[in-house]
Design a protein around this motif. Structure first.
Motif, PDB file in Angstrom:
ATOM      1  N   VAL A 100       1.023  -1.423   0.151  1.00  0.00           N
ATOM      2  CA  VAL A 100      -0.115   0.007   0.093  1.00  0.00           C
ATOM      3  C   VAL A 100       0.851   1.229   0.021  1.00  0.00           C
ATOM      4  CG1 VAL A 100      -1.630   1.436   1.422  1.00  0.00           C
ATOM      5  CG2 VAL A 100      -1.909  -1.144   1.089  1.00  0.00           C
ATOM      6  N   SER A 101       1.854   1.283   0.947  1.00  0.00           N
ATOM      7  CA  SER A 101       2.617   2.457   1.039  1.00  0.00           C
ATOM      8  C   SER A 101       3.448   2.603  -0.283  1.00  0.00           C
ATOM      9  CB  SER A 101       3.634   2.331   2.189  1.00  0.00           C
ATOM     10  OG  SER A 101       2.872   2.363   3.438  1.00  0.00           O
ATOM     11  N   ILE A 102       4.080   1.617  -0.919  1.00  0.00           N
ATOM     12  CA  ILE A 102       4.821   1.634  -2.224  1.00  0.00           C
ATOM     13  C   ILE A 102       4.066   2.530  -3.345  1.00  0.00           C
ATOM     14  CG2 ILE A 102       6.141   0.708  -3.721  1.00  0.00           C
ATOM     15  CD1 ILE A 102       7.311  -1.187  -1.473  1.00  0.00           C
ATOM     16  N   ILE A 103       2.821   2.082  -3.204  1.00  0.00           N
ATOM     17  CA  ILE A 103       2.111   2.390  -4.461  1.00  0.00           C
ATOM     18  C   ILE A 103       1.537   3.841  -4.167  1.00  0.00           C
ATOM     19  CG2 ILE A 103      -0.167   2.142  -5.534  1.00  0.00           C
ATOM     20  CD1 ILE A 103      -0.193  -0.741  -5.186  1.00  0.00           C
ATOM     21  N   HIS A 104       1.343   4.290  -3.055  1.00  0.00           N
ATOM     22  CA  HIS A 104       0.939   5.697  -2.772  1.00  0.00           C
ATOM     23  C   HIS A 104       2.048   6.461  -3.005  1.00  0.00           C
ATOM     24  CE1 HIS A 104      -2.785   4.169  -1.188  1.00  0.00           C
ATOM     25  NE2 HIS A 104      -3.422   5.112  -1.293  1.00  0.00           N
TER      26      HIS A 104
ATOM     27  N   LEU B 124       3.085   7.826   5.188  1.00  0.00           N
ATOM     28  CA  LEU B 124       3.524   8.738   6.707  1.00  0.00           C
ATOM     29  C   LEU B 124       2.707   8.151   7.769  1.00  0.00           C
ATOM     30  CD1 LEU B 124       4.714  12.205   5.182  1.00  0.00           C
ATOM     31  CD2 LEU B 124       6.010  10.193   5.894  1.00  0.00           C
ATOM     32  N   THR B 125       1.167   8.203   7.351  1.00  0.00           N
ATOM     33  CA  THR B 125       0.363   7.946   8.610  1.00  0.00           C
ATOM     34  C   THR B 125       0.482   6.346   8.799  1.00  0.00           C
ATOM     35  OG1 THR B 125      -1.305   9.562   7.485  1.00  0.00           O
ATOM     36  CG2 THR B 125      -2.006   7.878   8.995  1.00  0.00           C
ATOM     37  N   ILE B 126       0.677   5.489   7.838  1.00  0.00           N
ATOM     38  CA  ILE B 126       0.961   4.175   8.147  1.00  0.00           C
ATOM     39  C   ILE B 126       2.050   3.575   9.157  1.00  0.00           C
ATOM     40  CG2 ILE B 126       1.454   1.915   7.188  1.00  0.00           C
ATOM     41  CD1 ILE B 126      -0.227   2.648   4.765  1.00  0.00           C
TER      42      ILE B 126
ATOM     43  N   LEU C 189      -6.353   4.395  18.165  1.00  0.00           N
ATOM     44  CA  LEU C 189      -7.778   5.292  17.933  1.00  0.00           C
ATOM     45  C   LEU C 189      -7.342   6.437  17.221  1.00  0.00           C
ATOM     46  CD1 LEU C 189      -9.759   4.637  21.338  1.00  0.00           C
ATOM     47  CD2 LEU C 189      -9.870   3.371  18.916  1.00  0.00           C
ATOM     48  N   PRO C 190      -6.379   7.215  17.784  1.00  0.00           N
ATOM     49  CA  PRO C 190      -5.850   8.484  16.775  1.00  0.00           C
ATOM     50  C   PRO C 190      -5.143   8.077  15.465  1.00  0.00           C
ATOM     51  CG  PRO C 190      -4.440   8.085  18.687  1.00  0.00           C
ATOM     52  CD  PRO C 190      -5.571   7.308  18.802  1.00  0.00           C
ATOM     53  N   CYS C 191      -4.568   6.888  15.592  1.00  0.00           N
ATOM     54  CA  CYS C 191      -4.001   6.496  14.117  1.00  0.00           C
ATOM     55  C   CYS C 191      -5.082   6.185  13.237  1.00  0.00           C
ATOM     56  CB  CYS C 191      -2.964   5.229  14.472  1.00  0.00           C
ATOM     57  SG  CYS C 191      -1.703   5.655  15.380  1.00  0.00           S
ATOM     58  N   TYR C 192      -6.230   5.527  13.577  1.00  0.00           N
ATOM     59  CA  TYR C 192      -7.299   5.340  12.590  1.00  0.00           C
ATOM     60  C   TYR C 192      -7.901   6.695  12.255  1.00  0.00           C
ATOM     61  CZ  TYR C 192      -7.439   0.338  14.020  1.00  0.00           C
ATOM     62  OH  TYR C 192      -6.960  -0.806  14.027  1.00  0.00           O
ATOM     63  N   TYR C 193      -8.075   7.758  13.121  1.00  0.00           N
ATOM     64  CA  TYR C 193      -8.648   8.840  12.725  1.00  0.00           C
ATOM     65  C   TYR C 193      -7.673   9.437  11.761  1.00  0.00           C
ATOM     66  CZ  TYR C 193      -9.555  13.848  12.802  1.00  0.00           C
ATOM     67  OH  TYR C 193     -10.030  15.195  12.362  1.00  0.00           O
TER      68      TYR C 193
ATOM     69  N   SER D 160      -8.582  10.248   7.671  1.00  0.00           N
ATOM     70  CA  SER D 160      -8.521  11.868   7.573  1.00  0.00           C
ATOM     71  C   SER D 160      -7.860  11.680   6.049  1.00  0.00           C
ATOM     72  CB  SER D 160      -7.964  12.819   8.283  1.00  0.00           C
ATOM     73  OG  SER D 160      -8.461  12.887   9.483  1.00  0.00           O
ATOM     74  N   VAL D 161      -6.645  11.374   5.688  1.00  0.00           N
ATOM     75  CA  VAL D 161      -5.823  11.209   4.574  1.00  0.00           C
ATOM     76  C   VAL D 161      -6.480  10.354   3.488  1.00  0.00           C
ATOM     77  CG1 VAL D 161      -3.610  11.873   5.944  1.00  0.00           C
ATOM     78  CG2 VAL D 161      -4.149   9.662   5.332  1.00  0.00           C
ATOM     79  N   LEU D 162      -7.031   9.385   3.936  1.00  0.00           N
ATOM     80  CA  LEU D 162      -7.761   8.398   2.838  1.00  0.00           C
ATOM     81  C   LEU D 162      -8.782   9.358   2.323  1.00  0.00           C
ATOM     82  CD1 LEU D 162      -7.991   5.062   4.446  1.00  0.00           C
ATOM     83  CD2 LEU D 162      -6.985   5.572   2.435  1.00  0.00           C
ATOM     84  N   LYS D 163      -9.444  10.047   2.998  1.00  0.00           N
ATOM     85  CA  LYS D 163     -10.725  11.143   2.670  1.00  0.00           C
ATOM     86  C   LYS D 163      -9.992  12.020   1.589  1.00  0.00           C
ATOM     87  CE  LYS D 163     -14.610  13.993   4.420  1.00  0.00           C
ATOM     88  NZ  LYS D 163     -14.882  14.660   5.479  1.00  0.00           N
ATOM     89  N   GLN D 164      -8.706  12.459   1.817  1.00  0.00           N
ATOM     90  CA  GLN D 164      -8.023  13.502   0.792  1.00  0.00           C
ATOM     91  C   GLN D 164      -7.886  12.849  -0.412  1.00  0.00           C
ATOM     92  OE1 GLN D 164      -4.648  15.470   2.559  1.00  0.00           O
ATOM     93  NE2 GLN D 164      -5.745  15.773   4.876  1.00  0.00           N
ATOM     94  N   VAL D 165      -7.395  11.438  -0.435  1.00  0.00           N
ATOM     95  CA  VAL D 165      -7.215  10.846  -1.509  1.00  0.00           C
ATOM     96  C   VAL D 165      -8.306  10.453  -2.423  1.00  0.00           C
ATOM     97  CG1 VAL D 165      -6.255   8.884  -2.588  1.00  0.00           C
ATOM     98  CG2 VAL D 165      -4.954   9.806  -0.901  1.00  0.00           C
TER      99      VAL D 165
END
Length: 231
Positions: free
Chosen positions: A145-149, A166-168, A199-203, A207-212
């Motif tokens: 996932v990270s490499i593709i992004h 970065l979030t992962i 929990l904050p990691c999921y948030y 948030s960044v998935l929403k941006q993508v």
């Protein structure tokens, strides 16, 4: 690693109740984020990452319940929960493939993803250890996932893609706490601490998935209306 703690409730011996509560919190967070992504966006990318959260939430709920009733349910519910967590990673990987424009490369990578998933499932039911889940998560999220992004970031230059890996990376914190059995006491053990830190990691990931997903929404082709035939 400290011993399990038990409480008696309605004649049942319940294991590590705080772990169960933290699992339910994770399930609720993931279910909410999955629902929001599924409802707000129509792209395949958004739908797939929505299922990532939804299945992950179900895995947390099932795992927490299995943990609470460990004396009565045994190992099998844990194996199912771990398998569901692997399926959630699979959805994230399939979403990432939506970012690749080359159909040939996409087909090859998809074959590799399903082959690795088959190995993961077989290992779950033969090895029967949570380390299998950890390895699958590392390979799936960091190695795929990270490499593709990151590739997509260099291709288009939009920082939103770079925020995903970065979030992962932040998830390594709770993972290390769990791996090294870092705990406060017999009630607040490594499971509880790692779950709460997730929990904050999921948030942030939501948030960044929403941006993508917003980027994917902007780049979707506008359907052309069919002209009416002249009478």
């Amino acid at each position: 690693m400290i011993e399990h703690t038990y409480i008696e409730f309605l004649g049942l011996e319940l294991a590590d109740p705080l772990t169960f509560i933290s699992d339910i919190l994770m399930a609720a967070f993931c279910a909410y984020y999955g629902y929001k992504l599924f409802q707000e966006f129509k792209s395949k990318y958004a739908k797939l990452v929505a299922f990532f959260f939804l299945v992950l939430g179900f895995s947390a709920f099932l795992g927490g319940t299995a943990h609470l009733l460990d004396l009565y349910l045994g190992k099998n519910p844990h194996l199912i929960a771990w398998s569901m967590q692997g399926i959630s990673i699979l959805f994230f990987q399939m979403a990432s493939l939506r970012l690749i424009s080359s159909s040939k490369l996409k087909t090859i990578l998809q074959g590799l993803v399903f082959a690795f998933f088959g190995i993961f499932i077989s290992q779950i039911f033969t090895v029967q250890h949570f380390d299998v889940v950890k390895v699958n998560s590392i390979v799936g999220l960091i190695g795929f996932v990270s490499i593709i992004h990151v590739y997509k970031y260099f291709e288009e230059g939009d920082i939103a893609y770079l925020k995903i890996p970065l979030t992962i990376i932040l998830f390594s914190g709770p993972a290390m706490i769990h791996s090294f059995d870092i705990y406060l006491n017999k009630w607040i053990d490594q499971n509880v601490i790692s779950h709460l830190l997730l929990l904050p990691c999921y948030y942030l990931l939501y948030s960044v998935l929403k941006q993508v997903a917003i980027l994917k929404k902007k780049t979707q082709p506008i359907p052309q209306s069919v002209p009416l035939k002249e009478k």
